[in-house]
Design an enzyme around this catalytic site. Structure first.
Site, PDB file in Angstrom:
ATOM      1  N   LYS A 198       0.823  -1.300  -0.373  1.00  0.00           N
ATOM      2  CA  LYS A 198       0.273   0.228  -0.654  1.00  0.00           C
ATOM      3  C   LYS A 198       1.027   1.194   0.124  1.00  0.00           C
ATOM      4  O   LYS A 198       1.836   1.471   0.450  1.00  0.00           O
ATOM      5  CB  LYS A 198      -0.959  -0.039   1.029  1.00  0.00           C
ATOM      6  N   GLU A 273      10.604   0.966   9.661  1.00  0.00           N
ATOM      7  CA  GLU A 273      11.347   1.209   9.387  1.00  0.00           C
ATOM      8  C   GLU A 273      10.958   3.103   9.779  1.00  0.00           C
ATOM      9  O   GLU A 273       9.988   3.052   9.144  1.00  0.00           O
ATOM     10  CB  GLU A 273      12.304   1.456   7.949  1.00  0.00           C
ATOM     11  N   CYS A 307      13.684  10.907   5.486  1.00  0.00           N
ATOM     12  CA  CYS A 307      13.704  10.238   7.675  1.00  0.00           C
ATOM     13  C   CYS A 307      15.376  10.578   7.452  1.00  0.00           C
ATOM     14  O   CYS A 307      15.508  10.914   8.942  1.00  0.00           O
ATOM     15  CB  CYS A 307      13.200   9.051   7.164  1.00  0.00           C
ATOM     16  N   GLU A 404      11.248  15.498  14.966  1.00  0.00           N
ATOM     17  CA  GLU A 404      11.418  15.557  13.353  1.00  0.00           C
ATOM     18  C   GLU A 404      10.274  16.178  12.755  1.00  0.00           C
ATOM     19  O   GLU A 404       8.695  15.923  12.616  1.00  0.00           O
ATOM     20  CB  GLU A 404      11.475  13.508  13.513  1.00  0.00           C
TER      21      GLU A 404
HETATM   22  P1  NAD Z   1       2.851   7.654   8.049  1.00  0.00           P
HETATM   23  O1  NAD Z   1       3.670   7.025   9.519  1.00  0.00           O
HETATM   24  O2  NAD Z   1       2.053   8.733   8.654  1.00  0.00           O
HETATM   25  O3  NAD Z   1       2.181   7.287   7.190  1.00  0.00           O
HETATM   26  C1  NAD Z   1       3.096   6.169   6.050  1.00  0.00           C
HETATM   27  C2  NAD Z   1       1.919   4.644   5.729  1.00  0.00           C
HETATM   28  O4  NAD Z   1       0.973   4.110   6.642  1.00  0.00           O
HETATM   29  C3  NAD Z   1       1.395   5.561   4.691  1.00  0.00           C
HETATM   30  O5  NAD Z   1       0.634   4.674   3.985  1.00  0.00           O
HETATM   31  C4  NAD Z   1      -0.514   5.180   6.042  1.00  0.00           C
HETATM   32  O6  NAD Z   1      -1.277   5.457   4.993  1.00  0.00           O
HETATM   33  C5  NAD Z   1       0.358   4.295   5.876  1.00  0.00           C
HETATM   34  N1  NAD Z   1      -0.882   4.155   7.611  1.00  0.00           N
HETATM   35  C6  NAD Z   1      -1.430   5.034   8.013  1.00  0.00           C
HETATM   36  N2  NAD Z   1      -1.550   4.926   9.072  1.00  0.00           N
HETATM   37  C7  NAD Z   1      -1.608   3.196   9.243  1.00  0.00           C
HETATM   38  C8  NAD Z   1      -2.061   2.545   9.879  1.00  0.00           C
HETATM   39  N3  NAD Z   1      -2.761   2.546  10.974  1.00  0.00           N
HETATM   40  N4  NAD Z   1      -2.055   0.729  10.170  1.00  0.00           N
HETATM   41  C9  NAD Z   1      -1.473   0.061   9.212  1.00  0.00           C
HETATM   42  N5  NAD Z   1      -1.042   1.878   8.098  1.00  0.00           N
HETATM   43  C10 NAD Z   1      -0.825   3.117   8.043  1.00  0.00           C
HETATM   44  O7  NAD Z   1       4.128   8.809   7.857  1.00  0.00           O
HETATM   45  P2  NAD Z   1       4.401   9.151   6.059  1.00  0.00           P
HETATM   46  O8  NAD Z   1       3.651  10.404   6.373  1.00  0.00           O
HETATM   47  O9  NAD Z   1       3.841   9.133   5.568  1.00  0.00           O
HETATM   48  O10 NAD Z   1       5.921   9.847   5.884  1.00  0.00           O
HETATM   49  C11 NAD Z   1       6.706  10.682   6.454  1.00  0.00           C
HETATM   50  C12 NAD Z   1       7.486   9.762   8.064  1.00  0.00           C
HETATM   51  O11 NAD Z   1       8.576   8.528   7.017  1.00  0.00           O
HETATM   52  C13 NAD Z   1       8.162  10.442   8.780  1.00  0.00           C
HETATM   53  O12 NAD Z   1       8.251   9.990  10.489  1.00  0.00           O
HETATM   54  C14 NAD Z   1       9.868   9.893   8.120  1.00  0.00           C
HETATM   55  O13 NAD Z   1      10.826   9.501   8.800  1.00  0.00           O
HETATM   56  C15 NAD Z   1       9.510   8.015   7.943  1.00  0.00           C
HETATM   57  N6  NAD Z   1      10.547   7.249   6.948  1.00  0.00           N
HETATM   58  C16 NAD Z   1      10.860   6.342   7.233  1.00  0.00           C
HETATM   59  C17 NAD Z   1      12.341   5.721   6.764  1.00  0.00           C
HETATM   60  C18 NAD Z   1      13.187   5.062   6.816  1.00  0.00           C
HETATM   61  O14 NAD Z   1      13.812   3.993   6.293  1.00  0.00           O
HETATM   62  N7  NAD Z   1      13.510   4.331   8.138  1.00  0.00           N
HETATM   63  C19 NAD Z   1      11.793   5.755   4.829  1.00  0.00           C
HETATM   64  C20 NAD Z   1      11.396   7.172   4.775  1.00  0.00           C
HETATM   65  C21 NAD Z   1      10.135   8.134   5.742  1.00  0.00           C
END
Ligand code: NAD
Length: 500
Positions: A198, A273, A307, A404
């Site tokens: 997804k 991650e 990230c 962050e």
């Molecule tokens: P987010 O956690 O809001 O969403 C990530 C994904 O999770 C989306 O596809 C979202 O639809 C889904 N999601 C939301 N609620 C959910 C639930 N209850 N159950 C399952 N899936 C759910 O993150 P974001 O705002 O899309 O992305 C930014 C974040 O991602 C930042 O914190 C960033 O640091 C992190 N990130 C980490 C890495 C890494 O490799 N460590 C890489 C890229 C981004």
């Protein structure tokens, strides 16, 4: 498509395939087909103009059930399960070739969807995708168990087998929609798993286009399934699905905690991650010009929505003023432009909500006593642009140093000695990455083990290669993407005993 988006496309030009893809209705990809359905549709925005780019279907839990069933059949009984390792390798290589052949189209779709600056997107995101498929293609033929000499009193031959763990449920964020998704696909496919992925609801388009390429590459039905829609509805349902054996999540730490809890309820394997607040630490002998230039690839790259962004910069007192001036000059040299502008360095952030959240952090920085050196404003007009922002005189108890921000905001602080530098750098709930800047290799080697971070870089920030594992310590996550380490996450070890 909104008239402003059409005007942007006409101004910069896109490939005929980009236009064809954008203008056609978007469908989810389940069991090898773009499925028709009476789905509720969600508006997809172009962050450069704020106009509507297209619409995507919002999946239901029934769609997830179909996708998981297709994935399970594909890897247990279907055509995917019949593929030899060499055939899997060939398919993954073909996908990589098709990504390279269609890099311009992929980059255009990704940039219109996410606001990324096109030059960086093609050179980094799309290239990372192709490289990652190629790297894991090479591993498909090299998965091996081992024979073991046992001391059991009854003579037995013993060996281990490495088997694909099962259906993988993958969830990815919007900041690297293409590259992060490929990180979730290539390794499990190499070992014979199937995936239900997804994308983030704001950025699903590059994955739907990739599925067209996967069909051309001969990927059997069910091996990859793409579910578009809301995390709170279908994301949550995927990670708690009883037939999902492995959850592979990239996103924020708060959502990661919920995802981890759902996975553990099924005793599913999981990789998380998560977020970061990565320090850059520059000592008195550092090349300060190089440190300042590195901010372009760390905190100011992708409008800071990275990230592993080096969003905290600690500099030795003897070089601090010089560093502030040099980073300021870099920040002020960055050209903000719509995503498709080939001369642009930084595009907009993803949404009005994200822009407002970043502006809220900038206000907090000022209120808590940090010195705003440059930036700090959003741009008037359409699109969600924020100036590259630099705060000096920061303290570790400030919100902008601890949380962050996920925007182009750098917090600079001063230190006096090595011990203080390490204490400040490690004073965070996160532990994703860190960089050390010094000409003294002995010092670098001494400090690398002291850094609480999954990746430590010396005199560079945020390099990457599929051969090197990436993943955080502390609340930045569990497990690794990339490298041979990632393969292990998609394999079960079976112990075999044969009485001889
Ligand atoms: P987010 O956690 O809001 O969403 C990530 C994904 O999770 C989306 O596809 C979202 O639809 C889904 N999601 C939301 N609620 C959910 C639930 N209850 N159950 C399952 N899936 C759910 O993150 P974001 O705002 O899309 O992305 C930014 C974040 O991602 C930042 O914190 C960033 O640091 C992190 N990130 C980490 C890495 C890494 O490799 N460590 C890489 C890229 C981004």
């Amino acid at each position: 498509m909104d008239a402003n988006v059409r005007a942007l496309i006409n101004q910069y030009g896109v490939t005929t395939d980009t236009l064809r893809f954008l203008d056609q209705p978007k469908r989810m990809f389940i069991d090898g087909e773009f499925i028709e359905g009476n789905h509720q549709m969600a508006r997809v925005e172009d962050p450069s103009t704020g106009g509507q780019l297209t619409e995507i279907p919002l999946a239901t839990t029934e769609d997830v059930d179909s996708a998981v069933a297709a994935a399970k059949y594909a890897m247990k009984k279907g055509e995917w399960s019949q593929k030899t390792p060499r055939e899997r390798e060939q398919i993954l290589r073909r996908i990589a070739e098709l990504i390279r052949e269609n890099a311009q189209t992929l980059a255009e779709i990704e940039c219109l969807d996410s606001g990324k600056a096109i030059t960086g997107c093609k050179a980094v995101d799309i290239n990372v995708g192709a490289n990652t498929f190629e790297y894991f293609a090479g591993w498909a033929t090299k998965i091996q168990g081992a024979t073991r000499d046992n001391s059991f009193p009854v003579q037995c031959m013993t060996y281990t087998r490495k088997e694909p763990v099962g259906v993988v449920g993958a969830i990815v964020p919007w900041n690297w929609p293409f590259a992060m998704a490929v990180w979730k696909l290539a390794a499990p496919l190499a070992v014979g798993c199937s995936v239900v992925l997804k994308p983030a609801e704001m950025t699903s388009l590059s994955m739907l286009y990739l599925m067209e390429l996967c069909v051309k590459a001969g990927l059997p039905r069910g091996a990859i399934n793409i579910i578009t829609g809301k995390g709170s509805v279908v994301g949550n349902y995927i990670v708690g699905h009883p037939d999902v054996a492995k959850v592979s999540f990239t996103g924020s730490t708060p959502v990661g905690k919920m995802v981890g809890a759902a996975a553990i309820d099924n005793i599913a394997h999981m990789t998380l991650e998560l977020g970061g607040k990565s320090p850059m630490v520059a000592f008195e002998d550092a090349d300060i010009d190089a440190v300042a230039r590195a901010t372009l690839n760390s905190v100011y790259f992708n409008a800071g929505q990275v990230c592993s962004a080096g969003s905290r910069l600690y500099v030795h007192r003897s070089r601090y003023e010089e560093a502030v001036e040099k980073v300021k000059a870099i920040a002020e040299s960055i050209k903000l432009a719509p995503s498709l502008d080939p001369t642009g360095v930084m595009g907009p952030v993803i949404s009005a909500g994200q822009r407002n959240s970043i502006l809220g952090y900038i206000d907090k920085g000022k209120a808590e006593g940090a010195t705003l050196v440059t930036g700090g404003q959003s741009l008037d007009g359409p699109g969600h642009f924020i100036q590259p922002t630099l705060f000096a005189d920061c303290r570790n108890d400030m919100t902008i140093v601890q949380e962050e921000i996920f925007g182009p905001v750098l917090a600079m602080s001063v230190f006096d000695d090595e011990e203080e530098a390490m204490t400040l750098a490690n004073d965070s709930i996160f532990g994703l990455a860190a960089s050390i800047w010094t000409q003294d290799l002995s010092r670098a080697h001494r400090l690398i083990p002291q850094m609480d971070a999954g990746s430590v870089w010396v005199n560079i920030h945020d390099p990457g290669d599929p051969s090197m594992p990436f993943g955080g310590f502390k609340q930045s996550g569990i497990g690794k993407d990339l490298g041979p380490e990632q393969l292990e996450h998609f394999l079960e070890t079976k112990g075999v005993w044969i009485k001889v």
